[in-house]
Design a protein around this motif. Structure first.
Motif, PDB file in Angstrom:
ATOM      1  N   GLN A   6      13.004  28.081  36.820  1.00 16.78           N
ATOM      2  CA  GLN A   6      13.587  27.179  37.743  1.00 16.78           C
ATOM      3  C   GLN A   6      14.338  26.555  36.178  1.00 16.78           C
ATOM      4  O   GLN A   6      15.709  25.537  36.762  1.00 16.78           O
ATOM      5  CB  GLN A   6      12.651  26.351  38.403  1.00 16.78           C
ATOM      6  N   LEU A   7      13.951  26.348  35.508  1.00 16.20           N
ATOM      7  CA  LEU A   7      14.431  24.899  34.470  1.00 16.20           C
ATOM      8  C   LEU A   7      15.678  25.354  33.917  1.00 16.20           C
ATOM      9  O   LEU A   7      16.494  24.896  33.320  1.00 16.20           O
ATOM     10  CB  LEU A   7      13.631  24.903  33.638  1.00 16.20           C
ATOM     11  N   ARG A   8      16.077  27.072  33.911  1.00 15.73           N
ATOM     12  CA  ARG A   8      17.256  27.940  33.416  1.00 15.73           C
ATOM     13  C   ARG A   8      18.612  27.392  34.077  1.00 15.73           C
ATOM     14  O   ARG A   8      18.865  27.292  33.468  1.00 15.73           O
ATOM     15  CB  ARG A   8      16.673  28.604  32.719  1.00 15.73           C
ATOM     16  N   LYS A   9      17.975  27.561  35.630  1.00 12.07           N
ATOM     17  CA  LYS A   9      18.633  27.405  36.646  1.00 12.07           C
ATOM     18  C   LYS A   9      19.357  26.300  37.036  1.00 12.07           C
ATOM     19  O   LYS A   9      20.150  26.081  36.904  1.00 12.07           O
ATOM     20  CB  LYS A   9      18.234  28.308  37.451  1.00 12.07           C
ATOM     21  N   GLN A  10      18.700  25.482  36.808  1.00 14.22           N
ATOM     22  CA  GLN A  10      18.858  23.979  37.126  1.00 14.22           C
ATOM     23  C   GLN A  10      19.633  23.027  36.070  1.00 14.22           C
ATOM     24  O   GLN A  10      19.830  21.836  36.067  1.00 14.22           O
ATOM     25  CB  GLN A  10      17.746  23.174  37.774  1.00 14.22           C
ATOM     26  N   ASN A  11      18.877  23.340  34.515  1.00 19.35           N
ATOM     27  CA  ASN A  11      19.133  22.572  33.828  1.00 19.35           C
ATOM     28  C   ASN A  11      19.184  20.861  34.083  1.00 19.35           C
ATOM     29  O   ASN A  11      19.828  20.376  33.442  1.00 19.35           O
ATOM     30  CB  ASN A  11      20.784  23.137  32.821  1.00 19.35           C
ATOM     31  N   PRO A  12      18.054  20.691  33.890  1.00 15.42           N
ATOM     32  CA  PRO A  12      18.201  19.285  33.948  1.00 15.42           C
ATOM     33  C   PRO A  12      18.178  18.105  33.062  1.00 15.42           C
ATOM     34  O   PRO A  12      17.771  19.240  31.578  1.00 15.42           O
ATOM     35  CB  PRO A  12      16.131  19.085  34.457  1.00 15.42           C
TER      36      PRO A  12
END
Length: 262
Positions: A6-12
């Motif tokens: 999720q982190l890599r996809k969403q790039n917060p």
């Protein structure tokens, strides 16, 4: 989908009010993992910066009057905009001024997570502890109980990091037993972890799970690097490479390797 995916996809976007010693470490750590770092020193732009962030980190490391104003401005905006924040109380018992600013922040604002070493968490919990600069120092008492007391006092999640990371919401406890002594050799890894915890929290969902996942990925990447070298500069480069490559398969492989050694 796992939190690392999720982190890599969403790039917060993580806004960090940074320790002046370690901003590059923090920015690089966030960036290689897949988050997006941003930093600011101007209270005048605090609200605009918070508006584009999914999480905020406040680092007490080199606090002075102007930075205190920035911290307050960022936290005013974060509270108003409901953006989660992580507090890193670096050496919070080291001086009366640090203690004052830490108490001011914790009394005025709610932090989703507090990330610190044993000495810092003990100080916030009101436990006697012999601190040593930015290091954890030494003291008596059960570390898990101290972390839980701090979490209960501030109604937050506490990540007490060390040889074994202790992550707790005051009741439930998660332990991550993958620390490496080399983390203490490179100044800035604790600051980096605080902002990485913020990145995972910025995804939404359970703060406890997010903080524990951040600690686990971070510790495993460091341990895997320590298996290849004990030289601090080489270790740090390998550690960053591991964070850059970290995915579900690699994390599982690191865990399996360490479990076999146990």
């Amino acid at each position: 989908m796992s939190l690392i995916a999720q982190l890599r996809k969403q790039n917060p976007v993580v806004l960090t009010v940074a320790n002046m010693v370690t901003p590059a470490d923090v920015a690089n750590g966030l960036n290689v993992l897949g988050a997006s770092p941003i930093m600011s020193k101007a209270p005048e732009e605090a609200e605009d910066m918070v508006k584009i962030a999914q999480a905020v980190t406040i680092n007490l490391g080199t606090v002075e009057a102007a930075q205190r104003e920035e911290m307050l401005a960022v936290m005013d905006a974060a509270q108003f905009l409901e953006v989660p924040a992580v507090f890193d109380p670096v050496a919070c018992a080291g001086s009366a001024y640090r203690t004052q600013v830490a108490n001011e922040l914790l009394s005025k604002y709610h932090f989703a997570c507090i990330r610190g070493n044993a000495g810092e968490i003990a100080a916030l919990a009101g436990i006697d502890w012999q601190s040593h600069g930015i290091d954890a120092g030494s003291g008596d008492g059960d570390l898990t109980a101290i972390a839980q007391k701090c979490a209960q006092k501030y109604q937050t999640v506490v990540a007490m990091t060390g040889a074994v990371d202790i992550i707790t919401d005051g009741q439930k406890v998660i332990k991550v037993p993958f620390g490496s002594p080399l983390f203490a050799v490179h100044v800035g890894t604790g600051d980096m972890l605080s902002s990485i915890i913020a990145a995972f929290i910025g995804l939404g969902g359970s703060v406890l799970e997010a903080a524990a996942t951040a600690c686990e990925v971070f510790a495993l990447a460091g341990q895997a690097a320590a298996k290849k070298t004990q030289m601090p500069s080489r270790w740090y480069d390998m550690f960053l490479d591991n964070l850059y490559q970290a995915d579900d398969q690699l994390i599982a492989a690191w865990q399996t390797e360490l479990q076999k050694e146990d």
